[in-house]
Design a protein around this motif. Structure first.
Motif, PDB file in Angstrom:
ATOM      1  N   LEU A  70      21.766 -13.472  26.374  1.00 59.04           N
ATOM      2  CA  LEU A  70      20.870 -13.421  27.524  1.00 59.04           C
ATOM      3  C   LEU A  70      21.548 -12.741  28.707  1.00 59.04           C
ATOM      4  O   LEU A  70      22.764 -12.814  28.863  1.00 59.04           O
ATOM      5  N   PRO A  71      20.766 -12.080  29.572  1.00 55.74           N
ATOM      6  CA  PRO A  71      21.331 -11.515  30.801  1.00 55.74           C
ATOM      7  C   PRO A  71      21.556 -12.616  31.832  1.00 55.74           C
ATOM      8  O   PRO A  71      20.608 -13.151  32.400  1.00 55.74           O
ATOM      9  N   GLY A  72      22.791 -12.970  32.048  1.00 55.67           N
ATOM     10  CA  GLY A  72      23.088 -14.028  32.996  1.00 55.67           C
ATOM     11  C   GLY A  72      24.443 -14.640  32.695  1.00 55.67           C
ATOM     12  O   GLY A  72      25.253 -14.072  31.973  1.00 55.67           O
ATOM     13  N   TYR A  73      24.688 -15.821  33.248  1.00 55.93           N
ATOM     14  CA  TYR A  73      25.971 -16.473  33.037  1.00 55.93           C
ATOM     15  C   TYR A  73      25.822 -17.976  33.228  1.00 55.93           C
ATOM     16  O   TYR A  73      24.829 -18.462  33.794  1.00 55.93           O
ATOM     17  N   GLY A  74      26.808 -18.695  32.716  1.00 58.24           N
ATOM     18  CA  GLY A  74      26.872 -20.125  32.941  1.00 58.24           C
ATOM     19  C   GLY A  74      28.011 -20.436  33.889  1.00 58.24           C
ATOM     20  O   GLY A  74      28.980 -19.684  33.994  1.00 58.24           O
ATOM     21  N   TRP A  75      27.902 -21.558  34.591  1.00 56.84           N
ATOM     22  CA  TRP A  75      28.960 -21.923  35.538  1.00 56.84           C
ATOM     23  C   TRP A  75      29.297 -23.400  35.427  1.00 56.84           C
ATOM     24  O   TRP A  75      28.495 -24.205  34.957  1.00 56.84           O
ATOM     25  N   MET A  76      30.482 -23.729  35.877  1.00 59.44           N
ATOM     26  CA  MET A  76      30.908 -25.124  35.989  1.00 59.44           C
ATOM     27  C   MET A  76      32.025 -25.190  37.014  1.00 59.44           C
ATOM     28  O   MET A  76      33.005 -24.445  36.934  1.00 59.44           O
ATOM     29  N   TRP A  77      31.829 -26.027  38.025  1.00 58.82           N
ATOM     30  CA  TRP A  77      32.878 -26.199  39.028  1.00 58.82           C
ATOM     31  C   TRP A  77      32.711 -27.521  39.765  1.00 58.82           C
ATOM     32  O   TRP A  77      31.627 -28.092  39.837  1.00 58.82           O
ATOM     33  N   ARG A 136      37.680 -33.142  34.302  1.00 60.30           N
ATOM     34  CA  ARG A 136      38.214 -31.923  34.908  1.00 60.30           C
ATOM     35  C   ARG A 136      37.599 -31.658  36.285  1.00 60.30           C
ATOM     36  O   ARG A 136      37.560 -30.534  36.758  1.00 60.30           O
ATOM     37  N   ALA A 137      37.171 -32.731  36.938  1.00 64.55           N
ATOM     38  CA  ALA A 137      36.504 -32.578  38.228  1.00 64.55           C
ATOM     39  C   ALA A 137      37.459 -32.159  39.345  1.00 64.55           C
ATOM     40  O   ALA A 137      36.992 -31.856  40.449  1.00 64.55           O
ATOM     41  N   ASP A 138      38.754 -32.130  39.077  1.00 66.16           N
ATOM     42  CA  ASP A 138      39.710 -31.665  40.077  1.00 66.16           C
ATOM     43  C   ASP A 138      40.104 -30.204  39.871  1.00 66.16           C
ATOM     44  O   ASP A 138      41.015 -29.703  40.550  1.00 66.16           O
ATOM     45  N   ASP A 139      39.457 -29.522  38.952  1.00 62.95           N
ATOM     46  CA  ASP A 139      39.769 -28.118  38.682  1.00 62.95           C
ATOM     47  C   ASP A 139      39.585 -27.288  39.953  1.00 62.95           C
ATOM     48  O   ASP A 139      38.564 -27.394  40.632  1.00 62.95           O
ATOM     49  N   ASN A 183      29.275 -29.486  38.980  1.00 65.21           N
ATOM     50  CA  ASN A 183      27.973 -28.821  38.928  1.00 65.21           C
ATOM     51  C   ASN A 183      28.000 -27.875  37.726  1.00 65.21           C
ATOM     52  O   ASN A 183      28.874 -27.009  37.629  1.00 65.21           O
ATOM     53  N   VAL A 184      27.083 -28.054  36.810  1.00 68.30           N
ATOM     54  CA  VAL A 184      27.016 -27.243  35.595  1.00 68.30           C
ATOM     55  C   VAL A 184      25.637 -26.605  35.527  1.00 68.30           C
ATOM     56  O   VAL A 184      24.620 -27.293  35.661  1.00 68.30           O
ATOM     57  N   GLY A 185      25.611 -25.297  35.342  1.00 72.72           N
ATOM     58  CA  GLY A 185      24.311 -24.652  35.294  1.00 72.72           C
ATOM     59  C   GLY A 185      24.359 -23.305  34.615  1.00 72.72           C
ATOM     60  O   GLY A 185      25.422 -22.810  34.225  1.00 72.72           O
ATOM     61  N   MET A 188      25.471 -27.075  26.316  1.00 71.17           N
ATOM     62  CA  MET A 188      26.258 -28.281  26.524  1.00 71.17           C
ATOM     63  C   MET A 188      26.824 -28.804  25.205  1.00 71.17           C
ATOM     64  O   MET A 188      27.932 -29.343  25.148  1.00 71.17           O
ATOM     65  N   GLU A 189      26.078 -28.656  24.134  1.00 71.75           N
ATOM     66  CA  GLU A 189      26.559 -29.106  22.823  1.00 71.75           C
ATOM     67  C   GLU A 189      27.785 -28.316  22.385  1.00 71.75           C
ATOM     68  O   GLU A 189      28.648 -28.838  21.667  1.00 71.75           O
ATOM     69  N   ARG A 190      27.880 -27.038  22.819  1.00 73.42           N
ATOM     70  CA  ARG A 190      28.989 -26.184  22.401  1.00 73.42           C
ATOM     71  C   ARG A 190      30.087 -26.088  23.465  1.00 73.42           C
ATOM     72  O   ARG A 190      31.073 -25.381  23.277  1.00 73.42           O
ATOM     73  N   ALA A 191      29.909 -26.767  24.603  1.00 81.27           N
ATOM     74  CA  ALA A 191      30.892 -26.696  25.684  1.00 81.27           C
ATOM     75  C   ALA A 191      32.195 -27.363  25.252  1.00 81.27           C
ATOM     76  O   ALA A 191      32.195 -28.290  24.433  1.00 81.27           O
ATOM     77  N   PRO A 192      33.344 -26.894  25.799  1.00 87.74           N
ATOM     78  CA  PRO A 192      34.625 -27.517  25.448  1.00 87.74           C
ATOM     79  C   PRO A 192      34.606 -29.019  25.716  1.00 87.74           C
ATOM     80  O   PRO A 192      34.147 -29.474  26.774  1.00 87.74           O
ATOM     81  N   ALA A 193      35.125 -29.787  24.762  1.00 92.83           N
ATOM     82  CA  ALA A 193      35.117 -31.245  24.889  1.00 92.83           C
ATOM     83  C   ALA A 193      35.910 -31.720  26.103  1.00 92.83           C
ATOM     84  O   ALA A 193      35.655 -32.803  26.642  1.00 92.83           O
ATOM     85  N   SER A 194      36.857 -30.885  26.562  1.00 88.66           N
ATOM     86  CA  SER A 194      37.705 -31.285  27.694  1.00 88.66           C
ATOM     87  C   SER A 194      36.912 -31.511  28.974  1.00 88.66           C
ATOM     88  O   SER A 194      37.365 -32.222  29.875  1.00 88.66           O
ATOM     89  N   TRP A 195      35.716 -30.906  29.073  1.00 93.09           N
ATOM     90  CA  TRP A 195      34.899 -31.077  30.266  1.00 93.09           C
ATOM     91  C   TRP A 195      34.129 -32.409  30.240  1.00 93.09           C
ATOM     92  O   TRP A 195      33.705 -32.898  31.282  1.00 93.09           O
ATOM     93  N   GLY A 196      33.902 -32.950  29.043  1.00 95.99           N
ATOM     94  CA  GLY A 196      33.208 -34.227  28.947  1.00 95.99           C
ATOM     95  C   GLY A 196      31.724 -34.153  29.264  1.00 95.99           C
ATOM     96  O   GLY A 196      31.161 -35.091  29.844  1.00 95.99           O
TER      97      GLY A 196
END
Length: 422
Positions: A219-226, A196-199, A234-236, A259-267
């Motif tokens: 937790l106070p915060g968020y996760g990102w992926m783009w 999904r690197a072309d998202d 970049n995943v963080g 990462m273990e629970r992330a959608p499989a579509s991201w790989g």
């Protein structure tokens, strides 16, 4: 060796300052302790605010990875929020790996006339008997391939800029300690090859859980992926505390469980990870001040300029460099020491005007989302309200007009004027 200005650090803040100062006709030396292209822990995301600053530097962003807005997920909701077309901000963001961004900016700075010395470590400030900073002591960085100096030396200048990042060594050396009452963030980041690197959207996940399933704490915060281009994502994750206190949270473990629970579509599998899993502190909400005094300016992370709303620091770093250069150019045109100091005093005043009230609101925001029940209510009931999310997206991304704009912009302007500057 001497110059009109010595800038320590060739990251976004230092390069922006040096570029604008050189364009204004100042003789600028930039010191970078490593080589250009050094990897740094960063989200690599460039909001429209950062894109605007790059345009003001004339940076050619052809071929950089573009994105059209935010995809926000949390509380059972999924929402797409496009970047709006505004008078002062474009309707797109960018992504650029820091190894490439820092090199691009430094090369732009050299093209403008600044002198860049890599492989040089600034070890201490030079001070006059009155305590004014008048230069820096430097030495070759150990194991540097081609250090810009061959032996310990001194570089003098009437203005010194600390753009050396969170360590702020020059600022610390002259007694400008960080304010532990200000927020401090932590970021953990890795790169992955992804199908999904072309998202075209910057995805933010507003629910970060610490602990195994069934026993997790929000937790106070968020996760990102783009996407950052070249098939990489970049995943963080970023988390924040309202005070610069130590935490027992193992953020690397939180990341791995995420990462273990992330959608499989991201790989996001171990085999697809590229490079290290890195972490870094995020100094927020002007946690080190004054931003100018006695010949020393603080820019970017050295001045604690990361946004407490979203952990963004690149746009603020670029802006601080531009505003610092404006003050430096005005100071260089003055004929008296008192006049120069008044001109240099424009820089902290400009930073306070631009971000002071906004960061005060950010500190309130952080103090609220620290409470898991508040964070849960916000994600569950807030994300479904589109007009509210337009307000939140502008507030969190610093994407609001300072003058004019729509009703939401006017409301944020009012809020920032009602609170004292950070």
């Amino acid at each position: 060796m001497s110059a009109d200005v010595v800038v320590v650090g060739a990251g976004p803040a230092g390069s922006a300052a040096a570029y604008h100062m050189a364009v204004a006709g100042l003789d600028v030396i930039v010191l970078e302790r490593g080589e250009l292209g050094r990897d740094k822990v960063c989200g690599d995301g460039l909001t429209p605010s950062a894109v605007t600053e790059l345009a003001l530097m004339g940076v050619d962003t052809t071929g950089w990875r573009r994105n059209k807005g935010l995809r926000v997920i949390g509380g059972g909701h999924l929402l797409h929020i496009p970047w709006p077309e505004q008078a002062s901000l474009p309707s797109y963001g960018l992504a650029r790996r820091r190894t490439e961004l820092d090199r691009d900016l430094a090369e732009r700075t050299v093209a403008a006339g600044a002198r860049l010395l890599t492989g040089v470590t600034a070890t201490a400030p030079l001070t006059s008997p009155s305590g004014r900073v008048i230069g820096v002591e430097v030495r070759p960085t150990p194991r540097a391939a081609r250090p810009g100096v061959t032996a310990p030396a001194e570089i003098t200048a009437p203005l010194v800029v600390d753009a050396g990042g969170v360590s702020a060594r020059l600022a610390t050396a002259v007694g400008r300690a960080k304010d532990v009452r200000r927020p401090l963030g932590v970021a953990v980041r890795a790169y992955f090859r992804s199908p999904r690197a072309d998202d075209a959207w910057m995805e933010s996940r507003l629910e970060l859980w610490d602990g195994p399933a069934g026993k997790s704490e929000l937790l106070p915060g968020y996760g990102w992926m783009w996407s950052v281009g070249d098939g990489l994502v970049n995943v963080g994750l970023g988390s924040v505390s309202s005070r610069a206190a130590t935490t027992r949270i193992d953020y690397r473990a939180v990341f791995n469980r995420w990462m273990e629970r992330a959608p499989a579509s991201w790989g996001f599998t171990p085999d697809n990870r590229v490079g290290r899993l890195g972490s870094a502190a995020l100094p927020m909400a002007f946690n080190r001040k004054p931003h100018y005094a006695d010949g020393l300016m603080l820019l970017g992370d050295a001045g604690g300029m990361v946004s407490p709303f979203n952990g963004e620091g690149i746009a603020q770093a670029l802006m601080s460099g531009r505003l610092a250069a404006r003050a430096a150019a005005c100071a260089a045109a003055r004929s008296t020491a008192a006049g120069r100091e008044k001109a240099l005093g424009q820089y902290p005043a400009a930073m306070a005007e631009r971000l002071g009230g906004y960061y005060t609101l950010g500190r309130v925001f952080v103090s609220l989302i620290e409470h898991p029940e508040v964070m849960r209510i916000c994600t569950r009931y807030g994300l479904g309200r589109r007009r509210l999310m337009r307000l939140v997206s502008k507030l969190l991304s610093d994407g609001w007009e300072r003058r004019g704009g729509d009703g939401i912009d006017h409301f944020i302007q009012l809020l920032t004027r009602m609170v004292p500057a950070a």
